[in-house]
Design a protein around this motif. Sequence first.
Motif, PDB file in Angstrom:
ATOM      1  N   THR A 131     -25.449 -13.393  14.910  1.00  0.00           N
ATOM      2  CA  THR A 131     -25.406 -11.983  15.403  1.00  0.00           C
ATOM      3  C   THR A 131     -26.349 -11.269  15.262  1.00  0.00           C
ATOM      4  O   THR A 131     -27.215 -11.373  14.219  1.00  0.00           O
ATOM      5  N   ALA A 132     -26.345 -10.079  15.928  1.00  0.00           N
ATOM      6  CA  ALA A 132     -27.270  -8.975  15.632  1.00  0.00           C
ATOM      7  C   ALA A 132     -27.321  -8.405  14.324  1.00  0.00           C
ATOM      8  O   ALA A 132     -28.285  -8.116  13.661  1.00  0.00           O
ATOM      9  N   ARG A 154     -29.643  -8.117   8.462  1.00  0.00           N
ATOM     10  CA  ARG A 154     -29.310  -8.387   7.190  1.00  0.00           C
ATOM     11  C   ARG A 154     -30.530  -9.179   6.683  1.00  0.00           C
ATOM     12  O   ARG A 154     -31.093  -9.060   5.517  1.00  0.00           O
ATOM     13  N   MET A 155     -30.970 -10.045   7.509  1.00  0.00           N
ATOM     14  CA  MET A 155     -32.050 -10.986   7.372  1.00  0.00           C
ATOM     15  C   MET A 155     -33.406 -10.082   6.990  1.00  0.00           C
ATOM     16  O   MET A 155     -34.120 -10.281   6.124  1.00  0.00           O
ATOM     17  N   MET A 157     -30.424 -18.871   8.592  1.00  0.00           N
ATOM     18  CA  MET A 157     -29.773 -18.166   9.784  1.00  0.00           C
ATOM     19  C   MET A 157     -29.018 -19.201  10.567  1.00  0.00           C
ATOM     20  O   MET A 157     -27.848 -18.587  10.874  1.00  0.00           O
ATOM     21  N   GLU A 158     -29.487 -20.211  10.723  1.00  0.00           N
ATOM     22  CA  GLU A 158     -28.781 -21.187  11.790  1.00  0.00           C
ATOM     23  C   GLU A 158     -27.602 -22.068  11.020  1.00  0.00           C
ATOM     24  O   GLU A 158     -26.491 -21.832  11.483  1.00  0.00           O
TER      25      GLU A 158
END
Length: 121
Positions: free
Chosen positions: A20-21, A26-27, A117-118
């Motif tokens: 998500t955006a 956050r990353m 992330m994935e």
Amino acid sequence: MTTDAPPPPSGPDTAPDQPTAQAFVRMQESPEFGELRRAHRSFAFPLTVAFIAWYLLYVLLSNYAGGFMGTRLLGNVNVALVLGLAQFATTFLIAWFYSRHAAGKLDPQAEAIKSRMEADA
């Protein structure tokens, strides 16, 4: 040429889940991403500044030190030609250094971030 393999599945059910955006934000704010950004900048910015300074030195010498740049070194080879060719050599050297830096430091960090992330998607 034909194969016996079935066609790949298609449709909305086969698309991988996308972060998500908010996950991207956050990353981007994470220390892990900050370290990746620092690793890139600490390499790219100094080399960029050094190369621009080297290029401008060549241009200034060409404009204001014509006698020096016209000094013959070997036959018809003068200082200007040697420094001009050194510009090309420097460009390739910097590209080679960057590719080694990226493969050794940036790519593993980026892959870890991508995997995380994935996995969280």
